[in-house]
Design a protein around this motif. Structure first.
Motif, PDB file in Angstrom:
ATOM      1  N   ASP A 128     -19.975  52.826  26.427  1.00 16.28           N
ATOM      2  CA  ASP A 128     -19.089  54.020  25.961  1.00 16.28           C
ATOM      3  C   ASP A 128     -18.760  53.542  24.244  1.00 16.28           C
ATOM      4  OD1 ASP A 128     -17.120  55.864  25.400  1.00 16.28           O
ATOM      5  OD2 ASP A 128     -15.636  55.166  26.865  1.00 16.28           O
ATOM      6  N   ARG A 175     -21.140  55.635  30.273  1.00 16.31           N
ATOM      7  CA  ARG A 175     -20.285  56.534  30.916  1.00 16.31           C
ATOM      8  C   ARG A 175     -19.060  56.387  30.027  1.00 16.31           C
ATOM      9  NH1 ARG A 175     -18.900  56.024  36.847  1.00 16.31           N
ATOM     10  NH2 ARG A 175     -21.258  56.427  36.999  1.00 16.31           N
ATOM     11  N   PRO A 180     -16.340  62.099  28.008  1.00 20.76           N
ATOM     12  CA  PRO A 180     -17.380  62.352  28.797  1.00 20.76           C
ATOM     13  C   PRO A 180     -18.352  63.536  28.537  1.00 20.76           C
ATOM     14  CG  PRO A 180     -15.220  62.937  30.095  1.00 20.76           C
ATOM     15  CD  PRO A 180     -14.818  62.289  28.705  1.00 20.76           C
ATOM     16  N   ALA A 181     -17.734  64.466  27.899  1.00 23.90           N
ATOM     17  CA  ALA A 181     -18.616  65.764  27.858  1.00 23.90           C
ATOM     18  C   ALA A 181     -19.716  65.311  26.663  1.00 23.90           C
ATOM     19  CB  ALA A 181     -17.939  66.837  27.148  1.00 23.90           C
ATOM     20  N   ARG A 182     -19.632  64.202  26.080  1.00 23.95           N
ATOM     21  CA  ARG A 182     -20.702  63.700  25.097  1.00 23.95           C
ATOM     22  C   ARG A 182     -21.497  62.725  25.685  1.00 23.95           C
ATOM     23  NH1 ARG A 182     -16.999  63.274  19.363  1.00 23.95           N
ATOM     24  NH2 ARG A 182     -15.861  65.010  19.712  1.00 23.95           N
ATOM     25  N   ASP A 183     -21.434  62.490  26.869  1.00 28.61           N
ATOM     26  CA  ASP A 183     -22.238  61.375  27.501  1.00 28.61           C
ATOM     27  C   ASP A 183     -23.833  61.621  27.206  1.00 28.61           C
ATOM     28  OD1 ASP A 183     -19.997  59.877  28.493  1.00 28.61           O
ATOM     29  OD2 ASP A 183     -20.541  60.582  30.513  1.00 28.61           O
ATOM     30  N   ARG A 186     -26.300  63.732  30.061  1.00 34.43           N
ATOM     31  CA  ARG A 186     -25.397  64.669  30.707  1.00 34.43           C
ATOM     32  C   ARG A 186     -25.928  65.991  31.000  1.00 34.43           C
ATOM     33  NH1 ARG A 186     -19.655  64.835  31.762  1.00 34.43           N
ATOM     34  NH2 ARG A 186     -19.005  67.167  32.252  1.00 34.43           N
ATOM     35  N   ASN A 187     -26.739  66.405  30.191  1.00 36.46           N
ATOM     36  CA  ASN A 187     -27.364  67.844  30.368  1.00 36.46           C
ATOM     37  C   ASN A 187     -28.879  67.697  30.257  1.00 36.46           C
ATOM     38  OD1 ASN A 187     -24.969  69.322  30.320  1.00 36.46           O
ATOM     39  ND2 ASN A 187     -24.933  68.631  28.187  1.00 36.46           N
ATOM     40  N   ASP A 188     -29.226  66.650  30.487  1.00 33.33           N
ATOM     41  CA  ASP A 188     -30.879  66.228  30.728  1.00 33.33           C
ATOM     42  C   ASP A 188     -31.462  66.950  31.828  1.00 33.33           C
ATOM     43  OD1 ASP A 188     -30.655  64.880  28.579  1.00 33.33           O
ATOM     44  OD2 ASP A 188     -31.381  62.971  29.381  1.00 33.33           O
ATOM     45  N   LYS A 302     -25.558  63.302  18.512  1.00 29.07           N
ATOM     46  CA  LYS A 302     -24.516  62.489  19.214  1.00 29.07           C
ATOM     47  C   LYS A 302     -24.491  61.450  18.439  1.00 29.07           C
ATOM     48  CE  LYS A 302     -24.974  64.524  23.914  1.00 29.07           C
ATOM     49  NZ  LYS A 302     -25.428  64.436  25.137  1.00 29.07           N
TER      50      LYS A 302
END
Length: 621
Positions: A128, A175, A180-183, A186-188, A302
């Motif tokens: 994190d 995580r 969390p929206a910037r993990d 997450r969108n891979d 990021k």
């Protein structure tokens, strides 16, 4: 590997008749600014720094072996560090990394021992980036506030703050509890091996398999744990941090981490804009303008946001882990963004390929790189009897155009302790190495906590083994604890030798930050003395430094047994550059105040020298 100084756009003055070079006062600075003083960085592990527990049980728990806290860096502790001559503290292991401890009460998921190295975890497996290690807080609910208070306390005590950013890889269990929206990931799209805006690389159709443990290793030393079952849920498997593309990495791979995708396709080609020709000569502002409207991979954005987040909190700079495993274009994007927010941000990178040094400095806009494979390795070879002091000459000449950018050190968390049998076997043998390392260039000097009191790294702590102080386990650091003296930070429990060693480092580092000559010119006098001076043997090294206000003659004896006596020659070219006439001049040693006489006759200088084993002189004219 030596490049023409003129081709790099830096001024190197060749001293006529001396056969040596003198670095310009800019020290090769890309900005062309004369440094006001040398910087000194103190690298420290908060996890270990304030720990007074002396149990040191292998694989011991946090309750058994103890742990340091942010709050252990009291005003007194920080003042004592500052009094060493330190200008920056590199707090290692601050971002929240994977570890074996139950913090579920605070909304933090437990980590799996099968993919965590050690019990306390590797600081380079970050889970994190928007929070800090809960182990380091007195109250984990206020851990970020406690770190902010440490930043403020460090600034109040006259030093600046550096923390790590590890762009090449993150923990397998990444995580964030803050954003969390910037993990990462997450969108891979996990159905393909590669897509430019995926944060990770995948091995579609294959789940991750825990590596086969070797050499008798077992997670947590074999202790039972609910998650230690030889399994870790990751499907599909991701590429491992060091680039391994197997679903089951090897035990010696960085199996606890996953590699970040920066838009480098699996065949090695680049899927992002490249810097135009000539950008190695452009400023960070021009680099920033170049990237401003460019479409770049998601991972770039990021990590930029992570850096800006910590800058906004008051952090003054970053140490980048394994920077050469990330494309230099990303560094141009990242560092120019950082410099736009804080032009004075201190950016230092771990780079081990000398062929890439100039690229990461000029294109990647790094301030400093590790001088590991050049000066550090050379000094280590000398003290171990496998190299000559003469080799230092070629190192400095070869790096003359970028010498200011090459961070010098003798210890850090990756390297063996000087006092360990595997390195020198004696902390005293580090003295001539440290004098040369700290005074030969305009670059910063780094000190690893405990080095100044001769810590030998002799413990086998669990995952961490002797010769290096563990970065994976809960432990106490014996020599350092004697300096801490139960939290008094007064050195009251140190031995006589340890006190003397710390005094040596204090004298040397404070001189290095106050000397104008050390931000000025350099010339080696090794070659002429090795050739013509009787008694000047393979274990002696000497050079001169000077500015308009100060002139230095530096002499070090790397021999641990023999006193050397000789009549040191200062070549006519140096005497002329210093504007000295025939006659006698008093020299005073900056370390302990002893004196010598420089005699100039027929334009050549000589100094009668007797230098004891492992002794050094920094003579001030």
């Amino acid at each position: 590997m030596k490049r023409s100084a003129l081709s790099m756009g830096f001024c190197i003055a060749l001293l006529s008749g001396s056969g040596v070079q003198a670095a310009s006062a800019t020290g090769g600075s890309a900005a062309g600014v004369v440094p006001r003083h040398k910087e000194v960085i103190y690298q420290v592990f908060p996890r270990l720094f304030g720990n007074t527990n002396t149990t040191n049980k292998p694989w011991g728990t946090i309750e058994e072996n103890g742990v340091g806290k942010f709050n252990d860096f009291t005003d007194r502790a920080l003042q004592e560090i500052r009094n060493l001559g330190v200008t920056y503290i590199w707090y290692t292991g601050v971002p929240h990394h994977a570890l074996i401890g139950d913090y579920t009460t605070y909304g933090i998921a437990n980590d799996d021992p099968d993919v965590v190295k050690g019990r306390a975890g590797s600081p380079y497996a970050v889970k994190d980036y928007y929070n800090v290690n809960p182990d380091l807080a007195v109250d984990p609910t206020k851990r970020l506030d406690e770190f902010k208070a440490l930043i403020a306390r460090t600034h109040k005590n006259g030093m600046k703050v550096i923390i790590d950013i590890v762009p090449n890889h993150v923990a397998r269990s990444y995580r964030s509890t803050v954003f969390p929206a910037r993990d990462f990931g997450r969108n891979d799209d996990t159905s393909v091996e590669y897509k430019r805006d995926n944060n990770f690389y995948y091995i579609p159709g294959k789940p991750f398999e825990v590596p086969e443990f070797k050499n008798g290793y077992l997670p947590l030393g074999g202790e039972r744990h609910p998650l230690s079952d030889g399994k870790f849920d990751e499907n599909p498997a991701k590429w491992t941090g060091n680039g391994t593309r197997f679903a089951r990495p090897d035990f010696y791979d960085w199996y606890e981490t996953v590699k970040i995708n920066y838009g480098i396709r699996p065949d090695g080609t680049k899927d992002f804009p490249e810097l135009p020709a000539g950008f190695d000569r452009k400023s960070y502002k021009e680099h920033f303008a170049f990237w401003k409207n460019k479409d770049v991979p998601d991972s770039w954005k990021k990590f930029r946001d992570i850096a800006l987040y910590w800058l906004s909190m008051g952090v003054d700079g970053f140490r980048y882990d394994m920077a050469e495993m990330v494309p230099v274009e990303f560094w141009s994007y990242m560092n120019s963004s950082i410099k736009m927010k804080n032009p004075n941000a201190f950016l230092v990178a771990e780079v081990y390929n000398p062929k890439e040094y100039r690229s990461y400095i000029s294109k990647g806009k790094m301030d400093y790189l590790y001088d590991k494979v050049e000066l550090y390795d050379t000094l280590k070879n000398i003290i171990q009897g496998r190299g000559l002091t003469d080799h230092i000459v070629g190192i400095q000449n070869g790096l003359a155009d970028i010498e200011h950018h090459m961070l010098h050190f003798l210890e850090n968390h990756d390297e063996q302790r000087i006092a360990s049998p595997e390195f020198a076997g004696s902390a005293a043998k580090g003295k001539p190495m440290m004098v040369v390392s700290a005074t030969i260039s305009t670059s910063p000097t780094m000190l690893y906590y405990g080095q100044e009191v001769g810590e030998a790294g002799s413990l086998n702590s669990g995952f961490g083994t002797h010769s290096r102080t563990t970065i994976f386990d809960y432990a106490g650091v014996p020599n350092h604890q004697r300096w801490m003296n139960g939290g008094k930070f007064d050195g009251g429990a140190l031995t006589t030798d340890e006190k003397e060693l710390r005094d040596f480092y204090k004298r040397l580092l404070n001189f290095s930050t106050s000397s104008s000559a050390l931000t000025g010119k350099y010339a080696e006098i090794q070659t002429v003395n090795r050739k013509d001076t009787k008694g000047y043997d393979r274990n002696i090294f000497s050079f001169v430094r000077w500015s308009g206000k100060q002139k230095l003659v530096v002499i070090s004896n790397f021999d641990a047994k023999t006193t050397s006596r000789f009549n040191l020659t200062i070549p006519a070219s140096i005497i002329k550059a210093w504007g000295l006439k025939n006659g006698s001049y008093t020299l005073k040693d900056a370390l302990y105040g002893t004196t010598a006489t420089l005699k100039v006759a027929k334009g050549v200088g000589t100094v009668d020298v007797s230098v004891k084993p492992l002794e050094s002189f920094i003579y001030i004219l």
